[in-house]
Design a protein around this motif. Structure first.
Motif, PDB file in Angstrom:
ATOM      1  N   PRO A  22       0.815  -1.213   0.000  1.00  0.00           N
ATOM      2  CA  PRO A  22       0.000   0.000   0.000  1.00  0.00           C
ATOM      3  C   PRO A  22       0.852   1.268   0.000  1.00  0.00           C
ATOM      4  O   PRO A  22       0.496   2.250  -0.617  1.00  0.00           O
ATOM      5  CB  PRO A  22      -0.821  -0.107   1.285  1.00  0.00           C
ATOM      6  N   ALA A  23       1.977   1.266   0.695  1.00  0.00           N
ATOM      7  CA  ALA A  23       2.827   2.454   0.724  1.00  0.00           C
ATOM      8  C   ALA A  23       3.394   2.732  -0.658  1.00  0.00           C
ATOM      9  O   ALA A  23       3.470   3.876  -1.094  1.00  0.00           O
ATOM     10  CB  ALA A  23       3.949   2.265   1.737  1.00  0.00           C
ATOM     11  N   SER A  24       3.790   1.690  -1.386  1.00  0.00           N
ATOM     12  CA  SER A  24       4.313   1.908  -2.727  1.00  0.00           C
ATOM     13  C   SER A  24       3.187   2.317  -3.671  1.00  0.00           C
ATOM     14  O   SER A  24       3.395   3.096  -4.585  1.00  0.00           O
ATOM     15  CB  SER A  24       5.023   0.660  -3.245  1.00  0.00           C
ATOM     16  N   ALA A  25       1.995   1.790  -3.455  1.00  0.00           N
ATOM     17  CA  ALA A  25       0.863   2.160  -4.308  1.00  0.00           C
ATOM     18  C   ALA A  25       0.494   3.618  -4.113  1.00  0.00           C
ATOM     19  O   ALA A  25       0.076   4.281  -5.051  1.00  0.00           O
ATOM     20  CB  ALA A  25      -0.346   1.277  -4.003  1.00  0.00           C
ATOM     21  N   ALA A  26       0.667   4.148  -2.923  1.00  0.00           N
ATOM     22  CA  ALA A  26       0.307   5.533  -2.656  1.00  0.00           C
ATOM     23  C   ALA A  26       1.208   6.501  -3.405  1.00  0.00           C
ATOM     24  O   ALA A  26       0.819   7.626  -3.669  1.00  0.00           O
ATOM     25  CB  ALA A  26       0.398   5.815  -1.159  1.00  0.00           C
ATOM     26  N   ALA A  27       2.385   6.080  -3.778  1.00  0.00           N
ATOM     27  CA  ALA A  27       3.325   6.971  -4.434  1.00  0.00           C
ATOM     28  C   ALA A  27       3.197   6.952  -5.952  1.00  0.00           C
ATOM     29  O   ALA A  27       3.904   7.667  -6.634  1.00  0.00           O
ATOM     30  CB  ALA A  27       4.746   6.576  -4.044  1.00  0.00           C
ATOM     31  N   THR A  28       2.296   6.150  -6.497  1.00  0.00           N
ATOM     32  CA  THR A  28       2.180   6.042  -7.940  1.00  0.00           C
ATOM     33  C   THR A  28       0.880   6.656  -8.409  1.00  0.00           C
ATOM     34  O   THR A  28       0.045   7.061  -7.615  1.00  0.00           O
ATOM     35  CB  THR A  28       2.217   4.563  -8.371  1.00  0.00           C
ATOM     36  N   VAL A  41      -5.815 -11.225  -3.923  1.00  0.00           N
ATOM     37  CA  VAL A  41      -7.247 -11.493  -3.829  1.00  0.00           C
ATOM     38  C   VAL A  41      -7.738 -11.201  -2.406  1.00  0.00           C
ATOM     39  O   VAL A  41      -7.102 -11.587  -1.434  1.00  0.00           O
ATOM     40  CB  VAL A  41      -7.546 -12.953  -4.225  1.00  0.00           C
ATOM     41  N   ASN A  42      -8.870 -10.508  -2.316  1.00  0.00           N
ATOM     42  CA  ASN A  42      -9.510 -10.149  -1.044  1.00  0.00           C
ATOM     43  C   ASN A  42      -8.617  -9.316  -0.127  1.00  0.00           C
ATOM     44  O   ASN A  42      -8.768  -9.338   1.090  1.00  0.00           O
ATOM     45  CB  ASN A  42      -9.999 -11.397  -0.296  1.00  0.00           C
ATOM     46  N   HIS A  43      -7.696  -8.581  -0.700  1.00  0.00           N
ATOM     47  CA  HIS A  43      -6.827  -7.688   0.074  1.00  0.00           C
ATOM     48  C   HIS A  43      -6.913  -6.309  -0.572  1.00  0.00           C
ATOM     49  O   HIS A  43      -6.507  -6.145  -1.720  1.00  0.00           O
ATOM     50  CB  HIS A  43      -5.386  -8.197   0.049  1.00  0.00           C
ATOM     51  N   PRO A  44      -7.439  -5.303   0.131  1.00  0.00           N
ATOM     52  CA  PRO A  44      -7.624  -4.003  -0.505  1.00  0.00           C
ATOM     53  C   PRO A  44      -6.299  -3.319  -0.820  1.00  0.00           C
ATOM     54  O   PRO A  44      -5.326  -3.455  -0.088  1.00  0.00           O
ATOM     55  CB  PRO A  44      -8.422  -3.209   0.530  1.00  0.00           C
ATOM     56  N   CYS A  45      -6.315  -2.617  -1.899  1.00  0.00           N
ATOM     57  CA  CYS A  45      -5.198  -1.770  -2.291  1.00  0.00           C
ATOM     58  C   CYS A  45      -5.698  -0.333  -2.155  1.00  0.00           C
ATOM     59  O   CYS A  45      -6.834  -0.037  -2.539  1.00  0.00           O
ATOM     60  CB  CYS A  45      -4.848  -2.077  -3.737  1.00  0.00           C
ATOM     61  N   VAL A  46      -4.890   0.545  -1.622  1.00  0.00           N
ATOM     62  CA  VAL A  46      -5.341   1.903  -1.352  1.00  0.00           C
ATOM     63  C   VAL A  46      -4.267   2.900  -1.783  1.00  0.00           C
ATOM     64  O   VAL A  46      -3.084   2.635  -1.634  1.00  0.00           O
ATOM     65  CB  VAL A  46      -5.718   2.071   0.147  1.00  0.00           C
ATOM     66  N   TRP A  47      -4.710   4.019  -2.336  1.00  0.00           N
ATOM     67  CA  TRP A  47      -3.793   5.094  -2.710  1.00  0.00           C
ATOM     68  C   TRP A  47      -4.565   6.399  -2.797  1.00  0.00           C
ATOM     69  O   TRP A  47      -5.777   6.433  -2.708  1.00  0.00           O
ATOM     70  CB  TRP A  47      -3.074   4.765  -4.022  1.00  0.00           C
ATOM     71  N   GLN A  48      -3.816   7.496  -2.981  1.00  0.00           N
ATOM     72  CA  GLN A  48      -4.444   8.808  -3.132  1.00  0.00           C
ATOM     73  C   GLN A  48      -4.130   9.338  -4.521  1.00  0.00           C
ATOM     74  O   GLN A  48      -3.094   9.019  -5.091  1.00  0.00           O
ATOM     75  CB  GLN A  48      -3.964   9.777  -2.054  1.00  0.00           C
ATOM     76  N   GLU A  49      -5.069  10.111  -5.056  1.00  0.00           N
ATOM     77  CA  GLU A  49      -4.873  10.767  -6.339  1.00  0.00           C
ATOM     78  C   GLU A  49      -5.168  12.239  -6.167  1.00  0.00           C
ATOM     79  O   GLU A  49      -6.118  12.599  -5.465  1.00  0.00           O
ATOM     80  CB  GLU A  49      -5.798  10.179  -7.405  1.00  0.00           C
ATOM     81  N   LYS A  50      -4.369  13.078  -6.797  1.00  0.00           N
ATOM     82  CA  LYS A  50      -4.624  14.514  -6.758  1.00  0.00           C
ATOM     83  C   LYS A  50      -5.803  14.807  -7.675  1.00  0.00           C
ATOM     84  O   LYS A  50      -5.886  14.297  -8.782  1.00  0.00           O
ATOM     85  CB  LYS A  50      -3.388  15.278  -7.195  1.00  0.00           C
ATOM     86  N   ASP A  51      -6.728  15.621  -7.173  1.00  0.00           N
ATOM     87  CA  ASP A  51      -7.926  15.961  -7.919  1.00  0.00           C
ATOM     88  C   ASP A  51      -8.154  17.456  -7.774  1.00  0.00           C
ATOM     89  O   ASP A  51      -8.662  17.908  -6.745  1.00  0.00           O
ATOM     90  CB  ASP A  51      -9.128  15.163  -7.390  1.00  0.00           C
ATOM     91  N   GLY A  52      -7.780  18.226  -8.769  1.00  0.00           N
ATOM     92  CA  GLY A  52      -7.931  19.677  -8.677  1.00  0.00           C
ATOM     93  C   GLY A  52      -7.077  20.221  -7.552  1.00  0.00           C
ATOM     94  O   GLY A  52      -5.883  19.992  -7.508  1.00  0.00           O
ATOM     95  N   GLY A  53      -7.695  20.898  -6.598  1.00  0.00           N
ATOM     96  CA  GLY A  53      -6.975  21.474  -5.473  1.00  0.00           C
ATOM     97  C   GLY A  53      -6.880  20.548  -4.282  1.00  0.00           C
ATOM     98  O   GLY A  53      -6.385  20.940  -3.235  1.00  0.00           O
TER      99      GLY A  53
END
Length: 135
Positions: A22-28, A41-53
């Motif tokens: 998840p930490a590496s996914a957050a940086a991409t 399988v059955n393990h969530p992947c989470v990240w953030q995306e910039k959206d406007g401001g």
């Protein structure tokens, strides 16, 4: 005794994957992060995306197409170091097989954290929660 040691090693490997991926996914970017986590399988992947401001939290879970699957993603903020994390945005999706959820946009200068819980909708004991590192 060997079975206990083997179980401990498997658990340690699972914890390592749960914290590193998840930490590496957050940086991409979203597309790369989404592709990187489809193998668990059955393990969530989470990240953030910039959206406007601001940012949006994104999470997805891969599952058997016949399985009723749930994924919930939250954007949490922390005003000051040591203060409690507060959920400021969240989204939940329940569907068969692959599930993806995206929070509303959050604009803040506070410390942020994206967390997701996902897995079988009918078996809460098998759901997994994972979070990005604070940013």
């Amino acid at each position: 005794m060997r079975a206990r040691i083997a179980a401990l090693i498997v658990a340690a490997a699972g914890i390592t994957v749960a914290t590193i991926l998840p930490a590496s996914a957050a940086a991409t970017t979203g597309d790369a992060a989404g592709a990187a986590c489809t193998t668990l399988v059955n393990h969530p992947c989470v990240w953030q995306e910039k959206d406007g401001g601001g940012i949006v939290g994104v999470a997805q879970v891969s599952a058997d197409p016949a399985q009723l699957t749930v994924v919930q993603v939250e954007v949490r903020t922390q005003r000051a170091w040591g203060s409690p994390w507060v959920t400021v945005a969240s989204a939940t999706t329940v569907t068969h097989g692959f599930a993806r959820a995206v929070t509303p946009r959050v604009v803040t200068d506070d410390l942020k954290l994206i967390c997701a819980t996902g897995g079988p909708a009918l078996d809460a004991a098998q759901r997994v929660t994972t979070c990005t590192g604070p940013f």
